[in-house]
Design a protein around this motif. Structure first.
Motif, short mmCIF file in Angstrom:
data_model
loop_
_atom_site.label_atom_id
_atom_site.label_comp_id
_atom_site.label_asym_id
_atom_site.label_seq_id
_atom_site.Cartn_x
_atom_site.Cartn_y
_atom_site.Cartn_z
N PHE A 31 0.86 -1.18 0.00
CA PHE A 31 0.00 0.00 0.00
C PHE A 31 0.89 1.22 0.00
N ALA A 32 0.38 2.32 -0.50
CA ALA A 32 1.18 3.54 -0.64
C ALA A 32 1.22 4.27 0.70
N TYR A 33 2.33 4.13 1.40
CA TYR A 33 2.49 4.83 2.66
C TYR A 33 3.53 5.94 2.55
N ASP A 34 4.23 5.96 1.45
CA ASP A 34 5.33 6.91 1.27
C ASP A 34 5.32 7.33 -0.19
N PRO A 35 5.44 8.61 -0.50
CA PRO A 35 5.40 9.02 -1.89
C PRO A 35 6.58 8.48 -2.72
N VAL A 36 7.70 8.21 -2.07
CA VAL A 36 8.88 7.74 -2.80
C VAL A 36 8.84 6.23 -2.98
N GLY A 37 8.34 5.51 -1.99
CA GLY A 37 8.29 4.06 -2.06
C GLY A 37 9.51 3.43 -1.42
N PRO A 38 9.49 2.10 -1.29
CA PRO A 38 10.57 1.42 -0.57
C PRO A 38 11.86 1.24 -1.36
#
Length: 147
Positions: A28-35
């Motif tokens: 799920f999108a929790y960060d705009p940059v991603g993992p």
């Protein structure tokens, strides 16, 4: 000669790891940059260092193998391995304080400044990540103090 061989092997390892890291997806999108941003940034920096070692002009010949430095590097790896293994059980604050203290002593730090910097590093980084950046970190044995 050995430095260039190591740099070439490290550059290939960085490329392979970058291919693996490119596929990191969050459920799920929790960060705009991603993992994938953090590992790719680190791999890019390591690849830049490997390229510099590979392309730098010849300088002094490689010094002979130093067993004391190899022993210190091994101790450093063992401290980081212990940090990873004890992270959940002891919690972020205690493991970070212990690892910082051990690494301070490993790099010829004095006892009291290493101890103070270890405790400050654990507490201040916990405050930064958990309270300001809202990154949940394990409390470990300090969970008992939570009311």
């Amino acid at each position: 000669m050995y430095v260039r061989v190591f740099a070439a092997a490290w550059l290939l390892a960085c490329a392979g790891l970058a291919l693996l890291a490119w596929g990191f997806e969050a459920p799920f999108a929790y960060d705009p940059v991603g993992p994938r941003a953090y590992p790719l940034l680190l791999l890019f920096l390591m690849a830049c260092g490997a390229l510099w070692l590979l392309c730098k002009p010849h300088g002094d010949p490689t010094p002979p193998f130093d067993w004391s430095m190899a022993r210190r590097a091994l101790y450093c790896v063992l401290v980081l391995l212990a940090y990873a293994l004890l992270f959940e059980q002891l919690g972020f604050v205690i493991t970070t304080a212990l690892a910082t203290f051990a690494l301070g002593l490993l790099f010829n730090g004095r006892l009291l400044p290493s101890l103070i910097s270890g405790v400050l590093m654990g507490v201040l980084l916990f405050g930064l990540f958990d309270l300001l950046l809202d990154v949940p970190l394990p409390l470990g044995v300090l969970r008992l103090l939570e009311s």
